[in-house]
Design an enzyme around this catalytic site. Structure first.
Site, PDB file in Angstrom:
ATOM      1  N   PRO A   1      19.002  34.570   7.533  1.00 44.63           N
ATOM      2  CA  PRO A   1      18.841  33.326   6.779  1.00 44.63           C
ATOM      3  C   PRO A   1      17.640  32.537   7.277  1.00 44.63           C
ATOM      4  O   PRO A   1      17.106  32.792   8.360  1.00 44.63           O
ATOM      5  CB  PRO A   1      20.140  32.576   7.062  1.00 44.63           C
ATOM      6  CG  PRO A   1      20.570  33.082   8.403  1.00 44.63           C
ATOM      7  CD  PRO A   1      20.145  34.521   8.458  1.00 44.63           C
TER       8      PRO A   1
ATOM      9  N   GLY B   1       3.912  46.141  10.772  1.00 47.58           N
ATOM     10  CA  GLY B   1       2.695  46.326  10.011  1.00 47.58           C
ATOM     11  C   GLY B   1       2.073  44.999   9.610  1.00 47.58           C
ATOM     12  O   GLY B   1       2.447  43.929  10.085  1.00 47.58           O
ATOM     13  N   ALA B   2       1.111  45.082   8.705  1.00 48.65           N
ATOM     14  CA  ALA B   2       0.438  43.895   8.171  1.00 48.65           C
ATOM     15  C   ALA B   2       0.682  43.872   6.669  1.00 48.65           C
ATOM     16  O   ALA B   2       0.284  44.809   5.971  1.00 48.65           O
ATOM     17  CB  ALA B   2      -1.053  43.950   8.471  1.00 48.65           C
ATOM     18  N   GLY B   3       1.357  42.834   6.173  1.00 48.03           N
ATOM     19  CA  GLY B   3       1.625  42.757   4.739  1.00 48.03           C
ATOM     20  C   GLY B   3       2.466  43.925   4.267  1.00 48.03           C
ATOM     21  O   GLY B   3       3.458  44.286   4.901  1.00 48.03           O
TER      22      GLY B   3
ATOM     23  N   LYS C   1       2.606  45.324  17.568  1.00 48.60           N
ATOM     24  CA  LYS C   1       1.834  45.043  16.356  1.00 48.60           C
ATOM     25  C   LYS C   1       0.462  45.654  16.574  1.00 48.60           C
ATOM     26  O   LYS C   1      -0.379  45.088  17.276  1.00 48.60           O
ATOM     27  CB  LYS C   1       1.718  43.539  16.124  1.00 48.60           C
ATOM     28  CG  LYS C   1       0.835  43.179  14.943  1.00 48.60           C
ATOM     29  CD  LYS C   1       1.593  42.406  13.908  1.00 48.60           C
ATOM     30  CE  LYS C   1       0.690  42.078  12.726  1.00 48.60           C
ATOM     31  NZ  LYS C   1       1.429  41.474  11.628  1.00 48.60           N
TER      32      LYS C   1
ATOM     33  N   LYS D   1       8.730  39.048   7.756  1.00 51.03           N
ATOM     34  CA  LYS D   1       8.617  40.298   8.518  1.00 51.03           C
ATOM     35  C   LYS D   1       8.603  40.078  10.023  1.00 51.03           C
ATOM     36  O   LYS D   1       9.240  40.826  10.778  1.00 51.03           O
ATOM     37  CB  LYS D   1       7.352  41.018   8.046  1.00 51.03           C
ATOM     38  CG  LYS D   1       7.206  42.438   8.502  1.00 51.03           C
ATOM     39  CD  LYS D   1       6.124  43.156   7.713  1.00 51.03           C
ATOM     40  CE  LYS D   1       4.726  42.654   8.034  1.00 51.03           C
ATOM     41  NZ  LYS D   1       4.294  41.492   7.230  1.00 51.03           N
ATOM     42  N   THR D   2       7.887  39.064  10.487  1.00 49.50           N
ATOM     43  CA  THR D   2       7.765  38.861  11.935  1.00 49.50           C
ATOM     44  C   THR D   2       9.067  38.340  12.539  1.00 49.50           C
ATOM     45  O   THR D   2       9.488  38.799  13.615  1.00 49.50           O
ATOM     46  CB  THR D   2       6.602  37.912  12.247  1.00 49.50           C
ATOM     47  OG1 THR D   2       5.397  38.467  11.719  1.00 49.50           O
ATOM     48  CG2 THR D   2       6.428  37.726  13.741  1.00 49.50           C
TER      49      THR D   2
ATOM     50  N   GLY E   1       4.316  37.176   3.932  1.00 54.24           N
ATOM     51  CA  GLY E   1       5.113  35.954   3.995  1.00 54.24           C
ATOM     52  C   GLY E   1       6.557  36.131   3.594  1.00 54.24           C
ATOM     53  O   GLY E   1       7.201  35.184   3.104  1.00 54.24           O
ATOM     54  N   VAL E   2       7.122  37.320   3.802  1.00 58.93           N
ATOM     55  CA  VAL E   2       8.515  37.569   3.401  1.00 58.93           C
ATOM     56  C   VAL E   2       9.482  37.540   4.593  1.00 58.93           C
ATOM     57  O   VAL E   2      10.664  37.865   4.449  1.00 58.93           O
ATOM     58  CB  VAL E   2       8.662  38.905   2.641  1.00 58.93           C
ATOM     59  CG1 VAL E   2       7.903  38.861   1.327  1.00 58.93           C
ATOM     60  CG2 VAL E   2       8.207  40.090   3.495  1.00 58.93           C
TER      61      VAL E   2
END
EC number: 6.3.3.3
Length: 218
Positions: free
Chosen positions: A190, A108-110, A36, A19-20, A16-17
């Site tokens: 942002p 990646g994942a997480g 992915k 990444k996507t 949840g930072v």
């Protein structure tokens, strides 16, 4: 080890930072292929579908190798689905999918220590793919610790890191993270008021030169 110039692996300091969204911006900026390899959780839509909706030609998306129903750690989602994630198979697919005329942006994942199966982690996938890394970090309580631990694991494994992308509003923490990790800052994305193609394109333009410099110089 010789790291592949055309493969850029996007990993985060956690879940949840951003990444996507960062991956979409990077894919657009580099006019790359987005891949992915493992998607865990299908009901709310996939990251690949999101990126496909957000990017413009000539950037493009590739199909996931493992599409797992449960929104959980890949190893657990795979266990629930009755499959096992095979690292060698992922490397084989990467080699088959790779287009030498376009960079490949791999999401990646997480974070690094998210397990893929009973014995291997996202970190092992990065090493097996011989990919260089871009780190995505958000600003939240604990993000300094998560960022520096992530950087340390990559450095101890001698994995080349192209730089940081910070997501969300500016915080002085990110300047400290850059200094303490000795990893350069590529840019910042942002929080979007409206998350659409126009936003992704605008951020891609902002990142383009820094990304190309990082790729060429590291």
């Amino acid at each position: 080890m010789k790291w592949k110039q055309n493969r850029v692996f996007i990993t985060g300091i956690g879940t949840g930072v951003g990444k996507t969204v960062s991956s979409a911006c990077i894919t657009q900026a580099l006019k790359a292929q987005y891949w992915k390899p493992v998607q865990a959780g299908l009901e709310e839509g996939t990251d690949t579908a999101f990126v496909a909706q957000m990017i413009q030609h000539p950037a493009k998306t590739l199909r996931e190798v493992y599409r797992l129903k449960t929104p959980a750690s890949p190893h657990l989602a795979a266990r629930i689905d009755g499959v096992a994630i095979d690292l060698e198979h992922l490397v084989h697919r990467a080699n088959a999918l790779e287009n030498t005329h376009q960079p490949m942006v791999i999401e990646g994942a997480g974070g690094l220590m998210v397990p893929l199966n009973e014995h291997q982690f996202i970190l092992d996938l990065i090493i097996a793919l011989e990919a260089r890394v871009i780190l995505v970090a958000g600003n939240y309580l604990g993000s300094i610790n998560h960022s520096l631990l992530t950087a340390k694991v990559l450095q101890e494994n001698k994995i080349p890191v192209l730089g940081w992308i910070f997501s969300g509003e500016y915080n002085t923490n990110e300047d400290d993270i850059v200094s303490w990790s000795n990893i350069p800052k590529i840019g910042r994305i942002p929080k979007a008021t409206i998350l659409d193609q126009a936003f992704i394109q605008a951020q891609a333009i902002q990142l383009e030169n820094s990304l190309k410099d990082a790729i060429d110089n590291i």
